[in-house]
Motif scaffolding. Structure first.
Motif, short mmCIF file in Angstrom:
data_model
loop_
_atom_site.label_atom_id
_atom_site.label_comp_id
_atom_site.label_asym_id
_atom_site.label_seq_id
_atom_site.Cartn_x
_atom_site.Cartn_y
_atom_site.Cartn_z
N ASP A 36 54.39 -50.82 31.42
CA ASP A 36 54.94 -50.50 29.78
C ASP A 36 55.31 -50.06 29.06
O ASP A 36 54.09 -48.64 28.75
N ILE A 37 56.50 -49.73 28.91
CA ILE A 37 57.35 -49.22 28.41
C ILE A 37 56.88 -48.98 27.10
O ILE A 37 57.03 -49.53 26.15
N PRO A 38 56.86 -47.80 26.03
CA PRO A 38 56.39 -47.16 24.78
C PRO A 38 57.48 -47.51 24.06
O PRO A 38 58.09 -47.66 23.95
N GLY A 39 57.03 -48.46 22.79
CA GLY A 39 58.59 -48.90 22.06
C GLY A 39 59.40 -49.58 22.17
O GLY A 39 60.30 -49.87 21.40
N SER A 40 58.69 -50.76 22.75
CA SER A 40 59.33 -51.95 23.69
C SER A 40 59.21 -53.32 22.41
O SER A 40 60.18 -53.96 22.54
N SER B 76 62.42 -50.72 13.34
CA SER B 76 62.69 -49.96 14.43
C SER B 76 63.40 -51.07 15.95
O SER B 76 63.03 -52.15 16.24
N VAL B 77 64.18 -50.60 16.34
CA VAL B 77 65.13 -51.31 17.56
C VAL B 77 64.53 -50.24 18.75
O VAL B 77 64.71 -49.80 19.39
N PRO B 78 63.62 -51.42 19.50
CA PRO B 78 63.72 -51.10 20.55
C PRO B 78 64.45 -51.06 21.54
O PRO B 78 66.08 -51.41 21.33
N PHE B 79 64.40 -49.67 22.50
CA PHE B 79 66.06 -48.94 23.08
C PHE B 79 66.90 -49.25 24.19
O PHE B 79 68.01 -49.53 24.67
N GLU B 80 66.10 -50.80 24.72
CA GLU B 80 66.82 -51.39 25.60
C GLU B 80 67.47 -52.65 24.68
O GLU B 80 67.76 -53.24 25.31
N SER B 81 67.32 -52.68 23.16
CA SER B 81 67.63 -53.88 22.53
C SER B 81 69.12 -53.20 22.26
O SER B 81 69.50 -52.20 21.97
N THR B 82 69.91 -54.65 22.25
CA THR B 82 71.45 -54.11 20.99
C THR B 82 71.19 -54.31 20.14
O THR B 82 72.18 -54.78 19.16
N ASP B 83 70.77 -55.24 19.22
CA ASP B 83 69.92 -55.59 18.09
C ASP B 83 70.22 -54.27 16.79
O ASP B 83 70.11 -53.50 17.39
N GLU B 84 70.48 -54.40 15.90
CA GLU B 84 70.49 -53.62 14.76
C GLU B 84 69.52 -53.85 14.11
O GLU B 84 68.75 -55.26 14.10
#
Length: 301
Positions: A26-30, A54-62
């Motif tokens: 479980d990666i924090p900030g997901s 905030s935008v999760p680091f693995e996301s490509t959303d704005e």
């Protein structure tokens, strides 16, 4: 046994595979989190707050910007009022246009007062942060020697609270042709933290330390007074520029946020630099609520 080596190899692999276990990390900030940013300058007569998700680091959303939040301001634990949307700034994403909402409220920021900002965003817990506004920095006996390029001044701390100071020096082109910007300086004062020449804080003593920012705590002052001695590096600009000393008296929250933000800025997009976690004091979210008091002092030659 030598006739069937492939059978034993297959059996060994089957046993090895049967002993493996898949572990889900479980990666924090997901998940998106609400972000609240409020910087309070002592003496200002308006309070501004910005909100985004905030935008999760693995996301490509704005990032998205909630326009239906309820934002409250407290002054020394008493409700001062509700911040309303006062600005709608267009945000141009790759394939769309969004709107960033700025919440504001006319209200004086007074030294010694503790301000708390709360925000309710539908679907999330109440987020909040607080900070105490510091007094005006008292800078005296500002002197500059153009021959040695030594700058000296005294800070007298009149604030009963325990706070920090950030020091910068800028050179302003008096001819109006071009601007010079921040000045790099060094010091032999081991109680100062230098930052800005590299992407890390400089722990003295080291050879030829330099930086564009210096931080110090009023805990190292003697009798509420501290003498700052800096050596300006580079060429002397006193004949064509006006030197300006910028002293920011700041809360612990502003100090921690400022340090990590400067390191983050100097890191840039270099993949070999160590990641920097920006300081946050927001409960149930991310961001910063921090108070500061910045004053400008021209250097007379």
């Amino acid at each position: 046994m030598k006739k069937y080596p492939h059978i034993f190899l297959a059996l060994f692999c089957w046993l090895l595979w049967g002993c493996t276990k898949t572990i889900k990390i479980d990666i924090p900030g997901s998940e998106p989190q609400p972000v609240l940013n409020v910087l309070l300058q002592t003496g200002d007569d308006i309070v501004n707050a910005s909100l985004n998700m905030s935008v999760p680091f693995e996301s490509t959303d704005e990032p998205t910007y909630p326009g239906d939040a309820l934002v409250r301001l407290y002054d020394n634990d008493s409700l001062a009022g509700i911040l309303e949307i006062c600005e709608r700034n267009p945000v141009y994403n790759e394939n769309s246009i969004d709107t960033q909402y700025i919440y504001c409220m006319p209200y004086p920021v007074q030294a010694g007062h503790t301000y708390k900002v709360e925000a309710d965003i539908p679907g999330f817990k109440t987020i909040s942060g607080q900070s105490t506004a510091p007094f005006t920095p008292d800078v005296q006996n500002l002197k500059y020697d153009s021959f040695s390029r030594a700058l000296q001044f005294t800070i007298r701390d009149n604030d009963p609270a325990s706070n920090y100071y950030r020091i910068e020096i800028t050179a302003i082109d008096t001819s109006g042709i071009s601007g010079f910007g921040q000045v790099v300086f060094s010091t032999a004062d081991y109680s100062l933290e230098l930052l800005g020449a590299t992407n890390e804080l400089i722990d003295l003593p080291v050879e030829d330390p330099s930086g564009t920012y210096a931080f110090t705590s009023d805990q190292v002052f003697s009798g509420g007074v501290k003498t700052i001695q800096l050596s300006l590096l580079g060429g002397d600009l006193s004949s064509t520029a006006q030197y300006m000393v910028i002293v920011t008296h700041c809360s612990k929250e502003f100090y921690d946020f400022s340090r990590t933000n400067i390191i983050h800025t100097f890191n840039g997009n270099n993949p070999f630099n160590e990641p920097v976690q920006l300081f946050s004091n927001i409960k149930n979210g991310l961001g910063i609520v921090a108070a500061f008091n910045t004053q400008f002092y021209p250097v007379e030659f």
